[in-house]
Design a protein around this motif. Structure first.
Motif, mmCIF file in Angstrom:
data_model
loop_
_atom_site.group_PDB
_atom_site.id
_atom_site.type_symbol
_atom_site.label_atom_id
_atom_site.label_comp_id
_atom_site.label_asym_id
_atom_site.label_seq_id
_atom_site.Cartn_x
_atom_site.Cartn_y
_atom_site.Cartn_z
ATOM 1 N N HIS A 1 50.848 21.574 41.559
ATOM 2 C CA HIS A 1 51.244 22.877 42.099
ATOM 3 C C HIS A 1 50.189 23.942 41.796
ATOM 4 O O HIS A 1 49.373 24.248 42.642
ATOM 5 N N SER A 2 50.189 24.514 40.618
ATOM 6 C CA SER A 2 49.197 25.539 40.307
ATOM 7 C C SER A 2 49.048 25.677 38.807
ATOM 8 O O SER A 2 49.959 25.367 38.038
ATOM 9 N N PHE A 3 47.881 26.177 38.404
ATOM 10 C CA PHE A 3 47.633 26.391 36.987
ATOM 11 C C PHE A 3 48.510 27.507 36.447
ATOM 12 O O PHE A 3 48.748 27.584 35.238
ATOM 13 N N ALA A 4 48.999 28.384 37.340
ATOM 14 C CA ALA A 4 49.881 29.468 36.906
ATOM 15 C C ALA A 4 51.141 28.917 36.245
ATOM 16 O O ALA A 4 51.640 29.477 35.260
ATOM 17 N N LEU A 5 51.672 27.801 36.758
ATOM 18 C CA LEU A 5 52.854 27.186 36.161
ATOM 19 C C LEU A 5 52.538 26.635 34.771
ATOM 20 O O LEU A 5 53.381 26.677 33.869
ATOM 21 N N VAL A 6 51.320 26.115 34.598
ATOM 22 C CA VAL A 6 50.895 25.634 33.283
ATOM 23 C C VAL A 6 50.847 26.793 32.299
ATOM 24 O O VAL A 6 51.363 26.713 31.176
ATOM 25 N N SER A 7 50.230 27.899 32.722
ATOM 26 C CA SER A 7 50.117 29.068 31.851
ATOM 27 C C SER A 7 51.486 29.605 31.477
ATOM 28 O O SER A 7 51.733 29.943 30.313
ATOM 29 N N GLU A 8 52.382 29.680 32.455
ATOM 30 C CA GLU A 8 53.723 30.195 32.178
ATOM 31 C C GLU A 8 54.454 29.297 31.184
ATOM 32 O O GLU A 8 55.177 29.778 30.302
ATOM 33 N N SER A 9 54.261 27.995 31.298
ATOM 34 C CA SER A 9 54.913 27.056 30.385
ATOM 35 C C SER A 9 54.379 27.165 28.965
ATOM 36 O O SER A 9 55.092 26.872 27.999
ATOM 37 N N LEU A 10 53.115 27.585 28.824
ATOM 38 C CA LEU A 10 52.478 27.626 27.504
ATOM 39 C C LEU A 10 52.620 28.973 26.804
ATOM 40 O O LEU A 10 52.365 29.071 25.596
ATOM 41 N N LEU A 11 52.994 30.015 27.533
ATOM 42 C CA LEU A 11 53.107 31.340 26.919
ATOM 43 C C LEU A 11 54.118 31.350 25.775
ATOM 44 O O LEU A 11 53.875 31.930 24.715
ATOM 45 N N ILE A 12 55.268 30.726 25.989
ATOM 46 C CA ILE A 12 56.322 30.739 24.971
ATOM 47 C C ILE A 12 55.894 29.996 23.699
ATOM 48 O O ILE A 12 56.054 30.531 22.590
ATOM 49 N N PRO A 13 55.340 28.770 23.789
ATOM 50 C CA PRO A 13 54.903 28.097 22.557
ATOM 51 C C PRO A 13 53.872 28.890 21.763
ATOM 52 O O PRO A 13 53.956 28.959 20.533
ATOM 53 N N PHE A 14 52.901 29.511 22.458
ATOM 54 C CA PHE A 14 51.882 30.272 21.727
ATOM 55 C C PHE A 14 52.471 31.546 21.124
ATOM 56 O O PHE A 14 52.102 31.936 20.007
ATOM 57 N N ALA A 15 53.395 32.191 21.841
ATOM 58 C CA ALA A 15 54.075 33.355 21.265
ATOM 59 C C ALA A 15 54.902 32.937 20.057
ATOM 60 O O ALA A 15 54.932 33.633 19.033
ATOM 61 N N GLY A 16 55.580 31.784 20.159
ATOM 62 C CA GLY A 16 56.373 31.281 19.046
ATOM 63 C C GLY A 16 55.523 30.948 17.836
ATOM 64 O O GLY A 16 55.893 31.255 16.696
ATOM 65 N N LEU A 17 54.363 30.330 18.064
ATOM 66 C CA LEU A 17 53.459 30.009 16.955
ATOM 67 C C LEU A 17 52.961 31.278 16.271
ATOM 68 O O LEU A 17 52.849 31.337 15.036
ATOM 69 N N TRP A 18 52.668 32.304 17.072
ATOM 70 C CA TRP A 18 52.224 33.573 16.496
ATOM 71 C C TRP A 18 53.322 34.210 15.648
ATOM 72 O O TRP A 18 53.073 34.661 14.525
ATOM 73 N N LEU A 19 54.545 34.226 16.163
ATOM 74 C CA LEU A 19 55.644 34.846 15.432
ATOM 75 C C LEU A 19 55.959 34.101 14.135
ATOM 76 O O LEU A 19 56.298 34.711 13.116
ATOM 77 N N ARG A 20 55.846 32.776 14.165
ATOM 78 C CA ARG A 20 56.192 31.985 12.977
ATOM 79 C C ARG A 20 55.080 31.980 11.931
ATOM 80 O O ARG A 20 55.341 32.005 10.735
ATOM 81 N N LYS A 21 53.838 31.927 12.382
ATOM 82 C CA LYS A 21 52.727 31.723 11.458
ATOM 83 C C LYS A 21 51.888 32.976 11.229
ATOM 84 O O LYS A 21 51.003 32.982 10.366
ATOM 85 N N SER A 22 52.132 34.042 12.031
ATOM 86 C CA SER A 22 51.364 35.296 11.929
ATOM 87 C C SER A 22 49.859 35.047 12.042
ATOM 88 O O SER A 22 49.059 35.737 11.411
ATOM 89 N N ASN A 23 49.498 34.052 12.835
ATOM 90 C CA ASN A 23 48.099 33.740 13.080
ATOM 91 C C ASN A 23 47.714 34.338 14.431
ATOM 92 O O ASN A 23 48.211 33.917 15.477
ATOM 93 N N TYR A 24 46.803 35.317 14.402
ATOM 94 C CA TYR A 24 46.492 36.066 15.613
ATOM 95 C C TYR A 24 45.696 35.256 16.630
ATOM 96 O O TYR A 24 45.583 35.678 17.788
ATOM 97 N N TRP A 25 45.164 34.106 16.238
ATOM 98 C CA TRP A 25 44.490 33.260 17.220
ATOM 99 C C TRP A 25 45.475 32.747 18.273
ATOM 100 O O TRP A 25 45.123 32.616 19.453
ATOM 101 N N TYR A 26 46.711 32.452 17.849
ATOM 102 C CA TYR A 26 47.726 32.037 18.812
ATOM 103 C C TYR A 26 48.031 33.169 19.792
ATOM 104 O O TYR A 26 48.227 32.939 20.986
#
Length: 235
Positions: A143-168
């Motif tokens: 379909h499109s890379f936009a769907l991939v990006s949308e699917s990955l936004l939540i995991p990276f936001a979750g990793l940032w919130l849990r680990k306070s690592n700004y690279w995420y």
């Protein structure tokens, strides 16, 4: 990151309301420009406000997974139910597949799986993580890379919130431009989105208490598409 949970939750409720309003406006503009004024020269500008929706919804889901949900599995099941119910309504209105909440549900599932990741390669969490990544990559190829990006936004936001690592956080921000293409009208909405989210964490921002019915957040998406379908008909 010191968080005032009750105040931030209330501020984020207002942010959710703003995202819903701009989403409805965006879908209404789309229907108008398709059915009434296909050559509208302001089309790109009119759809600018709607570009804040997916990043905000993604952040809110990650936030809820980390801070507000006692049973993440039930929360994820509700997201999947919403996405599956919305799909036929989305299709008849837009004549497209993959409504926005399917990649959001995938992202929430991946976030949960990653947060319960174990060292044993045969563990259920690892197997689910691998399956979800395979599905996400499949979305990109078919379909499109936009769907991939949308699917990955939540995991990276979750990793940032849990680990306070700004690279995420940085990786998550780099995904946002791919959601709508590199159009300047849409790109300038990225700093607007980030500013709105940051404001919700500002101690000085104490908004009036907003009670947001849980059912409204889940059912509004398919219901508003049904209403717009009744107004404009299919694409």
């Amino acid at each position: 990151m010191k968080i005032r949970l009750e105040q931030t939750n209330n501020n984020l409720s207002w942010l959710k309301l703003l995202a819903i309003v701009t989403m409805v406006f965006d879908h209404t503009v789309w229907g108008y420009c398709v059915h009434v004024d296909p050559g509208n020269q302001w089309y790109g500008y009119l759809r600018m406000p709607g570009r804040i929706c997916i990043p905000i919804f993604s952040f809110l889901i990650a936030w809820n997974m980390v801070y507000n949900t006692h049973n993440c599995m039930k929360y994820i099941k509700r997201l999947w139910l919403l996405s599956l119910i919305s799909e036929p309504v989305f299709y008849v209105y837009f004549q497209q597949v993959w409504n926005a909440f399917i990649p959001l549900a995938i992202g929430a599932s991946l976030d949960y799986s990653i947060s319960h990741y174990q060292d044993d390669p045969r563990s259920r969490e690892n197997q689910i993580t691998g399956l979800l990544i395979f599905i996400i990559l499949g979305l990109g190829f078919t379909h499109s890379f936009a769907l991939v990006s949308e699917s990955l936004l939540i995991p990276f936001a979750g990793l940032w919130l849990r680990k306070s690592n700004y690279w995420y956080l940085v990786i998550g921000l780099l995904l946002i431009p791919t959601l709508n293409g590199l159009h300047w009208q849409y790109l300038i909405m990225i700093p607007v989105t980030i500013t709105l989210i940051i404001l919700c964490f500002t101690p000085a921002l104490k908004l009036k208490r907003l009670k947001f019915p849980k059912w409204a957040a889940y059912w509004f998406y398919p219901l508003h598409l049904l209403v717009l379908f009744g107004i404009w008909g299919p694409a």
